[in-house]
Design an enzyme around this catalytic site. Sequence first.
Site, PDB file in Angstrom:
ATOM      1  N   CYS A  82     -17.441   3.166  18.007  1.00 35.32           N
ATOM      2  CA  CYS A  82     -18.086   1.921  17.578  1.00 35.32           C
ATOM      3  C   CYS A  82     -19.590   1.950  17.862  1.00 35.32           C
ATOM      4  CB  CYS A  82     -17.440   0.719  18.274  1.00 35.32           C
ATOM      5  SG  CYS A  82     -15.797   0.276  17.640  1.00 35.32           S
ATOM      6  N   CYS A 109       0.830  -1.199   0.000  1.00 31.93           N
ATOM      7  CA  CYS A 109       0.000   0.000   0.000  1.00 31.93           C
ATOM      8  C   CYS A 109       0.872   1.260   0.000  1.00 31.93           C
ATOM      9  CB  CYS A 109      -0.905  -0.012   1.230  1.00 31.93           C
ATOM     10  SG  CYS A 109      -2.020   1.399   1.376  1.00 31.93           S
ATOM     11  N   CYS A 169     -12.326   3.435  15.859  1.00 32.60           N
ATOM     12  CA  CYS A 169     -12.295   2.699  17.130  1.00 32.60           C
ATOM     13  C   CYS A 169     -11.105   3.144  17.982  1.00 32.60           C
ATOM     14  CB  CYS A 169     -12.199   1.203  16.838  1.00 32.60           C
ATOM     15  SG  CYS A 169     -12.033   0.162  18.305  1.00 32.60           S
ATOM     16  N   CYS A 215     -16.453   1.158  22.302  1.00 31.48           N
ATOM     17  CA  CYS A 215     -16.080   2.560  22.484  1.00 31.48           C
ATOM     18  C   CYS A 215     -17.141   3.483  21.868  1.00 31.48           C
ATOM     19  CB  CYS A 215     -14.710   2.832  21.876  1.00 31.48           C
ATOM     20  SG  CYS A 215     -14.665   2.756  20.071  1.00 31.48           S
ATOM     21  N   CYS A 227      -7.736  -2.586   2.850  1.00 30.13           N
ATOM     22  CA  CYS A 227      -7.354  -1.173   3.002  1.00 30.13           C
ATOM     23  C   CYS A 227      -7.686  -0.349   1.776  1.00 30.13           C
ATOM     24  CB  CYS A 227      -5.878  -1.020   3.341  1.00 30.13           C
ATOM     25  SG  CYS A 227      -5.360   0.722   3.440  1.00 30.13           S
ATOM     26  N   MET A 284       4.796   2.718   1.431  1.00 27.35           N
ATOM     27  CA  MET A 284       5.713   3.534   0.628  1.00 27.35           C
ATOM     28  C   MET A 284       6.069   4.816   1.372  1.00 27.35           C
ATOM     29  SD  MET A 284       6.318   1.678  -1.968  1.00 27.35           S
ATOM     30  CE  MET A 284       7.195   2.851  -3.019  1.00 27.35           C
ATOM     31  N   LYS A 285       5.117   5.382   2.092  1.00 31.01           N
ATOM     32  CA  LYS A 285       5.405   6.581   2.883  1.00 31.01           C
ATOM     33  C   LYS A 285       6.355   6.256   4.026  1.00 31.01           C
ATOM     34  CE  LYS A 285       1.430   9.571   2.027  1.00 31.01           C
ATOM     35  NZ  LYS A 285       2.134  10.813   1.705  1.00 31.01           N
ATOM     36  N   HIS A 308      -0.316  -4.194   6.009  1.00 34.68           N
ATOM     37  CA  HIS A 308      -1.617  -4.060   6.677  1.00 34.68           C
ATOM     38  C   HIS A 308      -2.789  -4.335   5.745  1.00 34.68           C
ATOM     39  CE1 HIS A 308      -1.150  -0.179   4.677  1.00 34.68           C
ATOM     40  NE2 HIS A 308      -2.457  -0.042   4.755  1.00 34.68           N
TER      41      HIS A 308
END
Length: 375
Positions: free
Chosen positions: A105, A47, A113, A102, A175, A51-52, A69
């Site tokens: 949510c 993703c 969350c 929470c 993602c 790269m960042k 991720h």
Amino acid sequence: MSTTGQVIRCKAAILWKPGAPFSIEEVEVAPPKAKEVRIKVVATGLCGTEMKVLGSKHLDLLYPTILGHEGAGIVESIGEGVSTVKPGDKVITLFLPQCGECTSCLNSEGNFCIQFKQSETQLMSDGTSRFTCKGKSIYHFGNTSTFCEYTVIKEISVAKIDAVAPLEKVCLISCGFSTGFGAAINTAKVTPGSTCAVFGLGGVGLSVVMGCKAAGATRIIGVDVNKEKFKKAQELGATECLNPQDLKKPIQEVLFDMTDAGIDFCFEAIGNLDVLAAALASCNESYGVCVVVGLLPASVQLKISGQLFFSGRSLKGSVFGGWKSRQHIPKLVADYMAKKLNLDPLITHTLNLDKINEAVELMKTGKCIRCILLL
């Protein structure tokens, strides 16, 4: 032979220090503890966030770490108290958890969350890691760490999906696709007949284009400095594309000229402060909505003229496309299986995990939208 309760030795791509290439190493993955799940990762996307991380000194990460991720896999074993998945289930990994308890949510409009903040420690809830390499503890990343053949994730960061879903495709729903598509559908709430502008035509930006089209936007203008992305953007729904470097006037002035009054919905899908300022200025001054989709550097402050808000413009943040992760992701997978969504155009390259550094170079060229890494 069952591996339940055993340490698993497998391969992972480790980032030992900032600016270094990935290093393929043998790691030891501990069994899951209470409310944790150990997953055999089958496919994971590279993703823009990774790269960042590779190119930034601003992200305050701890090293060595296992990134990744955007993943999908199969549950290998579960810890005590896990009730929503079982060994053998196909699952998607979720960098954004859904604890269900929470305020976010419990609010129908919220999805950020509070348990997401646990990921900032880069450790599990008990303050330890489940990864070891060469006798050294390795940090987790994004609640997921999918650049490893096996990973351990909290139950609240795992979503069970259709048993026949192709993991090498639906990992994008973990993602990139969800983030972009949902930014249009959920965050902006793009309306039929509207005009949209998408700044940045990478995997997330193209997913925004798809979301705008699905919402019924009449005009979708793609903006990018890489003209090679224009054909793909138009295939996915962009009605026209612009390269700001080819224009004699600032992009916001050109967009105003093209639309008479500015854009209804603008999306910044790069994570660039200057681009965000231009996107906001491109919005219709009475009712235009600008959505921040790209990951902006936390260490840099945004400077925007107050004059832009002496009107009805609005600027909105968006995380994971506004989806409640565990609740909505299985439904998006079901929509893909029913051919209501098409992820295939976003996948331009597929490589094995040990070729991850090649995948990084492909992303840098701008010719790669999404590279799927197979484990």
